[in-house]
Design a protein around this motif. Sequence first.
Motif, PDB file in Angstrom:
ATOM      1  N   THR A   4      13.060  -7.061   4.006  1.00 34.80           N
ATOM      2  CA  THR A   4      12.223  -6.632   2.885  1.00 34.80           C
ATOM      3  C   THR A   4      11.103  -7.649   2.670  1.00 34.80           C
ATOM      4  N   LEU A   5       9.866  -7.147   2.671  1.00 27.70           N
ATOM      5  CA  LEU A   5       8.687  -7.995   2.465  1.00 27.70           C
ATOM      6  C   LEU A   5       7.948  -7.558   1.206  1.00 27.70           C
ATOM      7  N   ASN A   6       7.429  -8.522   0.461  1.00 24.70           N
ATOM      8  CA  ASN A   6       6.540  -8.184  -0.651  1.00 24.70           C
ATOM      9  C   ASN A   6       5.145  -7.980  -0.076  1.00 24.70           C
ATOM     10  N   LEU A   7       4.626  -6.784  -0.229  1.00 26.97           N
ATOM     11  CA  LEU A   7       3.360  -6.410   0.392  1.00 26.97           C
ATOM     12  C   LEU A   7       2.435  -5.808  -0.657  1.00 26.97           C
ATOM     13  N   THR A   8       1.156  -5.878  -0.389  1.00 24.08           N
ATOM     14  CA  THR A   8       0.193  -5.297  -1.312  1.00 24.08           C
ATOM     15  C   THR A   8      -0.969  -4.709  -0.538  1.00 24.08           C
ATOM     16  N   SER A   9      -1.716  -3.860  -1.200  1.00 22.63           N
ATOM     17  CA  SER A   9      -2.959  -3.357  -0.604  1.00 22.63           C
ATOM     18  C   SER A   9      -4.090  -4.281  -1.030  1.00 22.63           C
ATOM     19  N   VAL A  10      -4.859  -4.722  -0.055  1.00 18.51           N
ATOM     20  CA  VAL A  10      -5.941  -5.674  -0.310  1.00 18.51           C
ATOM     21  C   VAL A  10      -7.279  -4.959  -0.178  1.00 18.51           C
ATOM     22  N   TYR A  11      -8.147  -5.141  -1.157  1.00 17.81           N
ATOM     23  CA  TYR A  11      -9.467  -4.496  -1.164  1.00 17.81           C
ATOM     24  C   TYR A  11     -10.539  -5.551  -1.398  1.00 17.81           C
ATOM     25  N   SER A  12     -11.666  -5.351  -0.749  1.00 14.83           N
ATOM     26  CA  SER A  12     -12.819  -6.217  -0.958  1.00 14.83           C
ATOM     27  C   SER A  12     -13.575  -5.755  -2.200  1.00 14.83           C
ATOM     28  N   TYR A  13     -13.963  -6.714  -3.040  1.00 12.12           N
ATOM     29  CA  TYR A  13     -14.645  -6.381  -4.289  1.00 12.12           C
ATOM     30  C   TYR A  13     -16.017  -5.750  -4.039  1.00 12.12           C
ATOM     31  N   SER A  14     -16.642  -6.167  -2.953  1.00 10.85           N
ATOM     32  CA  SER A  14     -17.952  -5.605  -2.606  1.00 10.85           C
ATOM     33  C   SER A  14     -18.050  -5.484  -1.094  1.00 10.85           C
ATOM     34  N   GLU A  15     -19.182  -4.968  -0.639  1.00 17.18           N
ATOM     35  CA  GLU A  15     -19.398  -4.796   0.804  1.00 17.18           C
ATOM     36  C   GLU A  15     -20.025  -6.038   1.450  1.00 17.18           C
ATOM     37  N   THR A  16     -20.241  -7.089   0.687  1.00 18.25           N
ATOM     38  CA  THR A  16     -20.861  -8.284   1.266  1.00 18.25           C
ATOM     39  C   THR A  16     -19.924  -8.902   2.310  1.00 18.25           C
ATOM     40  N   LEU A  29      -8.885 -12.540   4.836  1.00 17.61           N
ATOM     41  CA  LEU A  29      -8.040 -13.740   4.807  1.00 17.61           C
ATOM     42  C   LEU A  29      -6.836 -13.521   3.873  1.00 17.61           C
ATOM     43  N   MET A  30      -7.085 -12.859   2.734  1.00 18.03           N
ATOM     44  CA  MET A  30      -5.993 -12.534   1.815  1.00 18.03           C
ATOM     45  C   MET A  30      -4.994 -11.597   2.476  1.00 18.03           C
ATOM     46  N   GLU A  31      -5.496 -10.643   3.229  1.00 20.12           N
ATOM     47  CA  GLU A  31      -4.625  -9.716   3.970  1.00 20.12           C
ATOM     48  C   GLU A  31      -3.693 -10.490   4.901  1.00 20.12           C
ATOM     49  N   GLU A  32      -4.232 -11.488   5.605  1.00 13.96           N
ATOM     50  CA  GLU A  32      -3.414 -12.277   6.517  1.00 13.96           C
ATOM     51  C   GLU A  32      -2.411 -13.145   5.757  1.00 13.96           C
ATOM     52  N   TYR A  33      -2.825 -13.633   4.601  1.00 15.83           N
ATOM     53  CA  TYR A  33      -1.977 -14.536   3.812  1.00 15.83           C
ATOM     54  C   TYR A  33      -0.798 -13.799   3.184  1.00 15.83           C
ATOM     55  N   ILE A  34      -1.078 -12.669   2.540  1.00 21.54           N
ATOM     56  CA  ILE A  34      -0.041 -11.998   1.755  1.00 21.54           C
ATOM     57  C   ILE A  34       0.761 -11.001   2.577  1.00 21.54           C
ATOM     58  N   ASN A  35       0.135 -10.357   3.549  1.00 21.85           N
ATOM     59  CA  ASN A  35       0.820  -9.326   4.346  1.00 21.85           C
ATOM     60  C   ASN A  35       1.070  -9.763   5.782  1.00 21.85           C
ATOM     61  N   GLY A  36       0.014 -10.184   6.452  1.00 23.00           N
ATOM     62  CA  GLY A  36       0.102 -10.433   7.890  1.00 23.00           C
ATOM     63  C   GLY A  36       0.992 -11.589   8.287  1.00 23.00           C
ATOM     64  N   PRO A  60      -1.285   2.689  -8.591  1.00 21.81           N
ATOM     65  CA  PRO A  60      -0.396   3.476  -7.723  1.00 21.81           C
ATOM     66  C   PRO A  60      -1.013   3.874  -6.386  1.00 21.81           C
ATOM     67  N   ASP A  61      -2.337   4.108  -6.352  1.00 22.40           N
ATOM     68  CA  ASP A  61      -2.982   4.485  -5.085  1.00 22.40           C
ATOM     69  C   ASP A  61      -2.795   3.417  -4.016  1.00 22.40           C
ATOM     70  N   GLY A  62      -2.626   2.169  -4.474  1.00 18.87           N
ATOM     71  CA  GLY A  62      -2.414   1.086  -3.516  1.00 18.87           C
ATOM     72  C   GLY A  62      -1.145   1.259  -2.712  1.00 18.87           C
ATOM     73  N   LEU A  63      -0.139   1.897  -3.298  1.00 20.20           N
ATOM     74  CA  LEU A  63       1.111   2.125  -2.568  1.00 20.20           C
ATOM     75  C   LEU A  63       0.894   3.147  -1.456  1.00 20.20           C
ATOM     76  N   TYR A  64       0.163   4.208  -1.754  1.00 18.82           N
ATOM     77  CA  TYR A  64      -0.174   5.186  -0.712  1.00 18.82           C
ATOM     78  C   TYR A  64      -0.960   4.519   0.420  1.00 18.82           C
ATOM     79  N   ASP A  65      -1.960   3.734   0.064  1.00 19.79           N
ATOM     80  CA  ASP A  65      -2.787   3.062   1.075  1.00 19.79           C
ATOM     81  C   ASP A  65      -1.952   2.110   1.922  1.00 19.79           C
ATOM     82  N   LEU A  66      -1.036   1.395   1.276  1.00 23.29           N
ATOM     83  CA  LEU A  66      -0.176   0.452   1.991  1.00 23.29           C
ATOM     84  C   LEU A  66       0.738   1.181   2.973  1.00 23.29           C
ATOM     85  N   LEU A  67       1.369   2.250   2.521  1.00 23.13           N
ATOM     86  CA  LEU A  67       2.302   2.983   3.382  1.00 23.13           C
ATOM     87  C   LEU A  67       1.607   3.571   4.602  1.00 23.13           C
ATOM     88  N   THR A  68       0.433   4.135   4.395  1.00 16.64           N
ATOM     89  CA  THR A  68      -0.278   4.726   5.531  1.00 16.64           C
ATOM     90  C   THR A  68      -0.760   3.637   6.495  1.00 16.64           C
TER      91      THR A  68
END
Length: 449
Positions: free
Chosen positions: A220-232, A241-248, A331-339
């Motif tokens: 069991t891993l604690n996972l989250t959906s990571v989103y960039s605040y902007s397109e920059t 980097l957050m994706e690699e830290y918390i999930n990867g 809640p949408d983050g859970l759908y995004d994470l699962l897919t």
Amino acid sequence: MTKLQFPLDFVWGSATSSYQIEGAYDEDGKGESIWDIFSHTLGKINNNDTGDVACDHYHRYKEDIELMKEIGLDSYRFSISWPRILPNGKGEINQKGLNFYKELVDQLLEAGIEPVITLYHWDLPQALQEEGGWANRDTIKYFVKYAEVLFDELGAKVSQWITHNEPWVVSFLGYAEGEHAPGIKDRKQALQVAHNLLVSHGLVVKKFRELDLTGDIGITLNLTSVYSYSETDKDQEAAQLMEEYINGWFLDPVFKGSYPKKLAQIYENQFGKIDIQAGDMDLISQEIDFLGINYYSRALINYNPNSKFYGIESIKPAESDYTAMNWEIYPDGLYDLLTKLNQEYTNKPLYITENGAAFDDQIIAGQVNDQRRINYLKEHFKSVYRAIQDGVPVRGYYVWSLMDNFEWAYGYSKRFGLIYVDYNTQKRTLKDSAYWYQQVIEENSIGID
């Protein structure tokens, strides 16, 4: 009202962990855990609370199983207290501790509730911590021996096993941030701990296969959906980097046999290499039967050069709704994470092994009206339904938590339970969410307007 019907074999459950509910911290031969020591260290826990009594589940487990039956749970996920089985983490078995879990499993099965066992949910025997804890590679072999005791004693009755709960929290909150037991602040040591935890997972899976047990085993891993605040570019790089830290950092070794490249290079440049021995990555990445996912919120990330952690800053949108933990409800983050998991990591069965919310629950005239929790759960169930409709193999859902309990560094100040616990009297009261969940389980569906 439209009904969203879940698959016939979908598993509805709830979850707890040993230190958070059992109490009886020094009874029947149990040894000390790192949480016994940490919670007794002044200033570490809100209100200086401890898990000495917690929900007194050790003495009240039969009553608690009756409440599980009333709710209608298909399955109950709980963890074993390692120092209750092996007071020193190794050596002599404490039969009284073992008997407690054997009786718990028998009672669950008799009630028609499938037990799911987590081998490690953070309560390392203090005796092993004094030898270096998870930073000491010897702890790996002791963990395998401990697991083997449980496989031998319960393997014929328990069909689903989880090696570790949230190794990210164990390593980074316990050894880098010092917010959790054992309260160490040493990021290089935390990285070694993370690796050792993963190796211990791999060796326990290997042992499980060698014993030819008929059940399934995963992590069991604690996972989250990571989103960039902007397109920059800067914001997107920080989000990656957050994706690699918390999930990867845990997903990649388990499913790809390597650590995320960019963050691994940053860590190596800063701290030097950790001890990775020949064959470690093959052990870590061997096949598992399922992945457990603990999801609570999303991470919305922008770049801030003044951030203490490699430019990563987490944004809390003012317009969002938040739980009592100040976690954004998304809640949408859970759908995004699962897919994403299904597309990028594994087609193995997925279980939501924890999801839930803390709110400021109050008992009024014997009732707890927690409509916000009902709304929270309903929206997250809808996200899982969507994922299943899109072909993601989500097989079950364990609401966190069965009952209000000791919420780690927050003590008893946060209530996540479907069941309200009066800590002065230990009286249990089903919240409105428990009755709502009862109906969901009975109908195997959720109603939407």
